[in-house]
Design a protein around this motif. Sequence first.
Motif: not given
Length: 232
Positions: A54-55, A58, A61-62, A80, A84
């Motif tokens: 998940v990390v 994420t 995506s960024a 970000v 994280l």
Amino acid sequence: MTAFDWQRMLIDKLPLQFLFEVTLRTLFAYLVVFSFLKISGRRGVRQLSLFELVVILTLGSAAGDVTFYDDVPLLPVAMVFLTLLVMYRVTTYAMERMPRFGDWLEGKPAVIIEDGVCDVPNLERKNISTDEFFMELRQKGVEHLGQVRIGIMEVNGDVSLYFQPEDQVRPGLSVLPSPLRQQYRQVPAAGLYACTCCGKTTELQAGGGGPCSRCKHEEWSEAISSQRYAPS
């Protein structure tokens, strides 16, 4: 809007020099994701737990947005990354201190095979079909379940196997795909047969069959007892 307008399709209103900026942005995103994997100590996707995946998604995506959107600045993406990373460190620390929290977040390893018999309910709880699991076994050099003493499904989806000693290999269910093994509801000859669902072996008479005493499945395949040949 004009269809097949190559100016719009290729670069729209951006100047050609922006392509060099995209190169720089892509390099920045690559270094951010690579740095996270390096700092977290992970060497490959197969080692990633659900939380870590998940990390990474994420962060990906960024990092993906910053590569080609001209209105996405670099510093927020760096923030970000830092956020994280802090979350990752805090979460892994909490998992070490609170085992129940770790079990809830990542799950626990599950014993799928024990002494040549498959625990089908445990396999279903992992949302993995028997065919998928048998594929994992084939890739690890397993020919039939009787060769395996213990098979464990790890939290990252990998399979750990502990094999029977050569002199203790027992007859078991072939892990070949269904089209490559004979399956019967009524067996053609007397012998030792394995349930095609859980692998439990049973002596059956010619014309016999019926539900497995362990899982109630009604299809059988002749048990095989070949030794395992470990890859050199």
